[in-house]
Design an enzyme around this catalytic site. Structure first.
Site, PDB file in Angstrom:
ATOM      1  N   ASN A 137      28.516  38.248  48.960  1.00  0.00           N
ATOM      2  CA  ASN A 137      28.662  37.738  47.596  1.00  0.00           C
ATOM      3  C   ASN A 137      27.357  37.698  46.820  1.00  0.00           C
ATOM      4  OD1 ASN A 137      31.337  37.507  48.069  1.00  0.00           O
ATOM      5  ND2 ASN A 137      31.430  35.266  48.044  1.00  0.00           N
ATOM      6  N   CYS A 184      41.537  40.373  46.333  1.00  0.00           N
ATOM      7  CA  CYS A 184      42.447  39.609  47.195  1.00  0.00           C
ATOM      8  C   CYS A 184      43.549  38.968  46.374  1.00  0.00           C
ATOM      9  CB  CYS A 184      41.683  38.498  47.901  1.00  0.00           C
ATOM     10  SG  CYS A 184      40.650  39.043  49.244  1.00  0.00           S
ATOM     11  N   ASP A 192      36.028  29.614  50.565  1.00  0.00           N
ATOM     12  CA  ASP A 192      35.972  30.779  51.452  1.00  0.00           C
ATOM     13  C   ASP A 192      35.934  30.391  52.935  1.00  0.00           C
ATOM     14  OD1 ASP A 192      36.105  32.466  49.330  1.00  0.00           O
ATOM     15  OD2 ASP A 192      34.008  33.089  49.360  1.00  0.00           O
ATOM     16  N   ARG A 244      36.403  44.420  54.677  1.00  0.00           N
ATOM     17  CA  ARG A 244      35.838  44.231  53.339  1.00  0.00           C
ATOM     18  C   ARG A 244      34.676  43.243  53.380  1.00  0.00           C
ATOM     19  NH1 ARG A 244      39.670  42.036  49.271  1.00  0.00           N
ATOM     20  NH2 ARG A 244      37.642  41.959  48.289  1.00  0.00           N
TER      21      ARG A 244
HETATM   22  C1  UD1 Z   1      33.582  34.178  43.885  1.00  0.00           C
HETATM   23  C2  UD1 Z   1      33.446  34.742  45.274  1.00  0.00           C
HETATM   24  C3  UD1 Z   1      34.644  34.363  46.131  1.00  0.00           C
HETATM   25  C4  UD1 Z   1      34.825  32.849  46.132  1.00  0.00           C
HETATM   26  C5  UD1 Z   1      34.850  32.316  44.708  1.00  0.00           C
HETATM   27  C6  UD1 Z   1      34.847  30.790  44.658  1.00  0.00           C
HETATM   28  C7  UD1 Z   1      32.158  36.771  45.027  1.00  0.00           C
HETATM   29  C8  UD1 Z   1      32.127  38.259  45.076  1.00  0.00           C
HETATM   30  N1  UD1 Z   1      33.348  36.204  45.190  1.00  0.00           N
HETATM   31  O1  UD1 Z   1      34.765  34.741  43.314  1.00  0.00           O
HETATM   32  O2  UD1 Z   1      34.387  34.817  47.471  1.00  0.00           O
HETATM   33  O3  UD1 Z   1      36.063  32.528  46.748  1.00  0.00           O
HETATM   34  O4  UD1 Z   1      33.702  32.764  43.980  1.00  0.00           O
HETATM   35  O5  UD1 Z   1      33.767  30.286  45.317  1.00  0.00           O
HETATM   36  O6  UD1 Z   1      31.149  36.121  44.871  1.00  0.00           O
HETATM   37  N2  UD1 Z   1      38.584  31.447  36.803  1.00  0.00           N
HETATM   38  C9  UD1 Z   1      39.151  31.358  35.556  1.00  0.00           C
HETATM   39  N3  UD1 Z   1      38.714  32.243  34.606  1.00  0.00           N
HETATM   40  C10 UD1 Z   1      37.744  33.166  34.834  1.00  0.00           C
HETATM   41  C11 UD1 Z   1      37.159  33.225  36.111  1.00  0.00           C
HETATM   42  C12 UD1 Z   1      37.603  32.349  37.083  1.00  0.00           C
HETATM   43  O7  UD1 Z   1      40.020  30.537  35.308  1.00  0.00           O
HETATM   44  O8  UD1 Z   1      37.409  33.922  33.921  1.00  0.00           O
HETATM   45  C13 UD1 Z   1      39.031  30.498  37.849  1.00  0.00           C
HETATM   46  C14 UD1 Z   1      39.579  31.188  39.087  1.00  0.00           C
HETATM   47  O9  UD1 Z   1      40.931  31.532  38.928  1.00  0.00           O
HETATM   48  C15 UD1 Z   1      39.363  30.124  40.141  1.00  0.00           C
HETATM   49  C16 UD1 Z   1      38.050  29.469  39.701  1.00  0.00           C
HETATM   50  O10 UD1 Z   1      37.893  29.791  38.321  1.00  0.00           O
HETATM   51  O11 UD1 Z   1      40.387  29.178  40.057  1.00  0.00           O
HETATM   52  C17 UD1 Z   1      36.824  29.918  40.468  1.00  0.00           C
HETATM   53  O12 UD1 Z   1      36.767  31.332  40.460  1.00  0.00           O
HETATM   54  P1  UD1 Z   1      35.378  32.114  40.460  1.00  0.00           P
HETATM   55  O13 UD1 Z   1      34.285  31.157  40.830  1.00  0.00           O
HETATM   56  O14 UD1 Z   1      35.243  32.871  39.205  1.00  0.00           O
HETATM   57  O15 UD1 Z   1      35.600  33.130  41.652  1.00  0.00           O
HETATM   58  P2  UD1 Z   1      35.033  34.616  41.754  1.00  0.00           P
HETATM   59  O16 UD1 Z   1      33.745  34.695  41.018  1.00  0.00           O
HETATM   60  O17 UD1 Z   1      36.093  35.589  41.434  1.00  0.00           O
END
Ligand code: UD1
Length: 430
Positions: A23, A126, A316, A408
């Site tokens: 990540n 995922c 995670d 992955r």
């Molecule tokens: C990253 C990590 C993933 C981890 C997650 C939370 C990487 C490559 N992936 O994923 O392994 O599980 O952080 O620690 O670093 N959300 C919104 N709107 C957005 C973006 C996110 O509502 O535009 C929500 C998501 O649905 C979720 C929450 O915010 O409920 C946290 O997601 P986010 O921190 O963005 O996860 P990722 O960055 O995708």
């Protein structure tokens, strides 16, 4: 499709190396789009997600040379990537590529900041809930981008460049924080990012951006201040160790019993998860080369916990903790607050004899006396490794299907575990 087979009941002893963090490696690779100069990244893990992103970046015109592929050096230090985005030849990231991995959507911010335009397909990855991108778009819009959705693509334009601003995220998002930080680094003027994610991987990327010439303050806190600069330069950066891999192997040792040193691991990246493990009765100690995890006999104590953004207990590691708690002496309660639908491992754990009740975002896990090996299916990256942990504890043979999910995010998993005495092997399908 490859499968993994495990004969449970073997203790884990010895030591295993922790790889560079997936990540962090992914956004660091994406940061190469911000400069025409060479960005050298050391300790990059050899993972399917890294290879997928490499293909996407090449498509944008990034030149990528890899060294470290020679016969295993000792100690293993991952691969070194040299990424040079001298000319960005294509600002489009198409569906075929982005749909394989959500983080590839993160090219949007840097492409926009560097080229004034980008067209990126809505992401895949995922299947753990809806995972919207509204916060990513909110940050880029605040920086002055015009955003349209066209045919499943986000089309972002900033013909006169991005402008510094205040971005106050209503919810903590790792990806949206990366996007805002990278875009703000090349914007005109100052940006303040409030309610920023504090995950160590954000700090690692910020440190690399600072080496590239970005002016960022507040690293490690929830308020990041960025003074935009017209050009970033090349840099050399080493990817920090993977705290999720560290936690996963720590849970595996707790599950199987034994005494293992996780080489290169850092306690400070995972304090909450280690505190939880200690509560269950596991010994954790810093060593000169990493972290030692031991459980020699004794029952596992149950836990009540909820997942939270850093520094809370990471989502995670939720599936891995649940696998461990299936054998605890008593009832554990695990609440998932970050992603809805991140419980697909529950029905697979049940196939091994686990007793888990789901209600909304909360799983109640009643510890059982024994798990029994069975055929199970990997459903997502972290869920699949929870089945490995359960398989290490189960009596007899567990076969995990669809292990491409594991590939992955976990480098040489069978090799690392079998090196410590696990009876685990990959069944390669022809
Ligand atoms: C990253 C990590 C993933 C981890 C997650 C939370 C990487 C490559 N992936 O994923 O392994 O599980 O952080 O620690 O670093 N959300 C919104 N709107 C957005 C973006 C996110 O509502 O535009 C929500 C998501 O649905 C979720 C929450 O915010 O409920 C946290 O997601 P986010 O921190 O963005 O996860 P990722 O960055 O995708």
């Amino acid at each position: 499709m490859d499968r993994i087979s495990i004969i449970g009941g073997k203790h884990l002893n010895g030591s295993l190396p922790i790889s560079g963090a997936k990540n962090a490696a992914l956004p660091l690779m994406i940061a190469s789009l911000l400069t025409p100069d060479r960005l050298t990244l050391k300790n990059v893990p050899n993972l399917a997600d890294v290879n997928t992103l490499a293909r996407i970046l090449r498509n944008h015109g990034v030149d990528l040379a890899v060294d470290g592929k020679r016969a295993e050096p000792s100690p293993y230090l991952g691969e070194t990537f040299h990424l040079t985005a001298r000319d960005i030849v294509d600002t489009t990231a198409p569906y075929e590529m982005v749909s394989r991995m959500r983080a590839s959507f993160w090219v949007l911010g840097p492409l926009l900041a560097r080229c004034g335009e980008a067209r990126v397909s809505m992401p895949g990855g995922c299947a753990i809930g809806t995972r919207p991108v509204d916060l990513h778009l909110m940050g880029l819009k605040a920086l002055g981008a015009e955003i349209d959705i066209d045919g499943g693509n986000v089309v972002a334009k900033a013909p006169r460049g991005l402008r510094g601003t205040r971005i106050a995220f209503p919810k903590v998002s790792v990806g949206a924080t990366h996007a805002a930080l990278m875009a703000a680094s090349l914007a005109k003027g100052d940006t303040v990012i409030e309610n920023a994610a504090r995950e160590p991987e954000i700090g690692d990327v910020a440190e690399c951006l600072i080496k590239m010439g970005a002016k960022i303050e507040g690293v490690g806190s929830s308020t990041l201040q960025v003074q935009g600069t017209p050009r970033l330069e090349g840099a050399v950066h080493t990817v920090l160790p993977d705290r999720i891999e560290t936690g996963t192997y720590a849970f595996a040792v707790a599950a199987a019993g034994g005494d293992v040193e996780l080489r290169g691991a850092r306690i400070g990246l995972l304090e909450r998860a280690f505190a939880v493990l200690k509560q269950t009765g596991v010994t954790i100690a810093q060593t000169p080369h990493g972290v030692r995890v031991a459980r020699n006999g004794g029952n596992l104590k149950p836990i009540t916990i909820e997942t939270q953004p850093f520094p809370g207990f990471p989502t995670d590691l939720q599936a891995q903790l649940m696998a461990l708690m299936t054998r605890a002496e008593g009832t554990s309660v695990i609440r998932e607050t970050i992603f809805e639908n991140r419980f697909m491992h529950v029905q697979e754990l049940a196939r091994l004899g686990a007793d888990i009740q789901l209600q909304g975002d909360t799983a109640t896990v009643n510890g059982v006396k024994a798990l029994r090996g069975a055929q199970v299916m990997a459903t997502d990256l972290r869920a699949s490794v929870s089945l490995v942990i359960a398989g290490l504890m189960a009596e007899g043979k567990t076969t995990i299907n669809r292990v491409y999910h594991l590939d992955r995010g976990f480098e040489r998993l069978e090799e690392k575990l079998s090196g410590c005495g696990a009876a685990i092997e990959r069944l390669v399908s022809g």
